[in-house]
Motif scaffolding. Structure first.
Motif, PDB file in Angstrom:
ATOM      1  N   GLU A 123       0.838  -1.207   0.000  1.00 41.82           N
ATOM      2  CA  GLU A 123       0.000   0.000   0.000  1.00 41.82           C
ATOM      3  C   GLU A 123       0.873   1.257   0.000  1.00 41.82           C
ATOM      4  OE1 GLU A 123      -4.031  -1.478   2.295  1.00 41.82           O
ATOM      5  OE2 GLU A 123      -2.230  -1.069   3.501  1.00 41.82           O
ATOM      6  N   ALA A 155      -4.059  -3.500  -5.975  1.00 41.31           N
ATOM      7  CA  ALA A 155      -4.987  -2.365  -5.896  1.00 41.31           C
ATOM      8  C   ALA A 155      -4.363  -1.240  -5.077  1.00 41.31           C
ATOM      9  CB  ALA A 155      -6.304  -2.790  -5.251  1.00 41.31           C
ATOM     10  N   PHE A 162      -6.195   3.836  -2.060  1.00 38.07           N
ATOM     11  CA  PHE A 162      -6.906   5.111  -2.171  1.00 38.07           C
ATOM     12  C   PHE A 162      -7.728   5.081  -3.449  1.00 38.07           C
ATOM     13  CE2 PHE A 162      -2.606   5.423  -3.792  1.00 38.07           C
ATOM     14  CZ  PHE A 162      -2.755   5.952  -5.064  1.00 38.07           C
ATOM     15  N   ASN A 163      -8.694   5.977  -3.517  1.00 39.40           N
ATOM     16  CA  ASN A 163      -9.584   6.036  -4.677  1.00 39.40           C
ATOM     17  C   ASN A 163      -9.075   7.070  -5.669  1.00 39.40           C
ATOM     18  OD1 ASN A 163     -11.417   4.152  -3.606  1.00 39.40           O
ATOM     19  ND2 ASN A 163     -12.376   5.761  -2.386  1.00 39.40           N
ATOM     20  N   LEU A 164      -9.204   6.750  -6.935  1.00 41.74           N
ATOM     21  CA  LEU A 164      -8.875   7.686  -8.002  1.00 41.74           C
ATOM     22  C   LEU A 164     -10.157   8.142  -8.673  1.00 41.74           C
ATOM     23  CD1 LEU A 164      -5.873   5.729  -9.514  1.00 41.74           C
ATOM     24  CD2 LEU A 164      -5.754   7.905  -8.327  1.00 41.74           C
ATOM     25  N   SER A 165     -10.135   9.336  -9.244  1.00 41.46           N
ATOM     26  CA  SER A 165     -11.319   9.855  -9.924  1.00 41.46           C
ATOM     27  C   SER A 165     -11.570   9.083 -11.215  1.00 41.46           C
ATOM     28  CB  SER A 165     -11.125  11.341 -10.235  1.00 41.46           C
ATOM     29  OG  SER A 165     -10.173  11.492 -11.269  1.00 41.46           O
ATOM     30  N   ALA A 166     -12.730   9.321 -11.807  1.00 38.11           N
ATOM     31  CA  ALA A 166     -13.109   8.647 -13.046  1.00 38.11           C
ATOM     32  C   ALA A 166     -12.144   8.966 -14.189  1.00 38.11           C
ATOM     33  CB  ALA A 166     -14.531   9.031 -13.438  1.00 38.11           C
ATOM     34  N   THR A 212      -9.916   6.077 -15.164  1.00 38.80           N
ATOM     35  CA  THR A 212     -10.510   4.808 -15.573  1.00 38.80           C
ATOM     36  C   THR A 212      -9.597   4.119 -16.589  1.00 38.80           C
ATOM     37  OG1 THR A 212     -12.744   5.617 -15.181  1.00 38.80           O
ATOM     38  CG2 THR A 212     -12.526   3.722 -16.654  1.00 38.80           C
ATOM     39  N   ASP A 258      -6.346   2.533 -13.142  1.00 37.05           N
ATOM     40  CA  ASP A 258      -6.700   2.703 -11.735  1.00 37.05           C
ATOM     41  C   ASP A 258      -6.175   1.596 -10.826  1.00 37.05           C
ATOM     42  OD1 ASP A 258      -8.356   0.850 -12.890  1.00 37.05           O
ATOM     43  OD2 ASP A 258     -10.225   1.798 -12.272  1.00 37.05           O
ATOM     44  N   THR A 259      -5.214   0.831 -11.320  1.00 38.23           N
ATOM     45  CA  THR A 259      -4.527  -0.159 -10.488  1.00 38.23           C
ATOM     46  C   THR A 259      -3.026   0.115 -10.591  1.00 38.23           C
ATOM     47  OG1 THR A 259      -4.192  -1.795 -12.236  1.00 38.23           O
ATOM     48  CG2 THR A 259      -6.293  -1.897 -11.023  1.00 38.23           C
TER      49      THR A 259
END
Length: 140
Positions: A17, A85, A88-92, A95, A98-99
């Motif tokens: 991570e 993975a 944290f989250n990534l924006s659209a 797409t 995103d990995t």
């Protein structure tokens, strides 16, 4: 530095991570430095900006490219050790990238671009073969 300085950072995150955070941050930093270098061109940029009160000297164009490429290589290394993975989250807008694996493929494409600016066609081709591009694909 945020991972290192967070209240839970070192204890709460696995090595994979942490590598995801490091790789993504280094890639964004390298990309942003590249944008500035394209504006500055032969004037070069400052690569050492970690201390805003004591930033490093301007580097010439070639040294700047080499520094950006080095940072990109570090990002690719970190991303390749970041697991399956991001933590944290990534924006659209990300797409398809995103990995850690797909982000590393994007980084290889960026690495190819930097290599071409340096006139290193062999490095560029190697990077393109590791990127998201399908060199044998249908371009129509």
């Amino acid at each position: 530095e945020a991972v290192q300085n967070s209240a839970q950072g070192l204890d709460a995150l696995s090595d994979a991570e942490k590598n995801g955070f490091y790789g993504f941050a280094k890639l964004v930093q390298a990309y942003e430095m590249h944008l500035v270098l394209n504006l500055q061109f032969e004037n070069g940029i400052r690569l050492d900006v970690s201390d805003p009160d004591n930033i490093g000297a301007f580097q010439d164009y070639n040294a700047s490219l080499s520094g950006i490429l080095s940072l990109t290589n570090e990002a690719i290394s970190d991303l390749s050790n970041a697991g399956d993975a991001f933590a944290f989250n990534l924006s659209a807008g990300f797409t398809g990238f995103d990995t850690p694996e797909t982000m590393a493929q994007f980084a290889q494409g960026f690495r190819a671009r930097l290599a071409l600016y340096q006139g290193k066609k062999d490095v560029a081709l190697e990077a393109l073969n590791k990127s998201f591009l399908d060199l044998e694909g249908d371009y129509d």
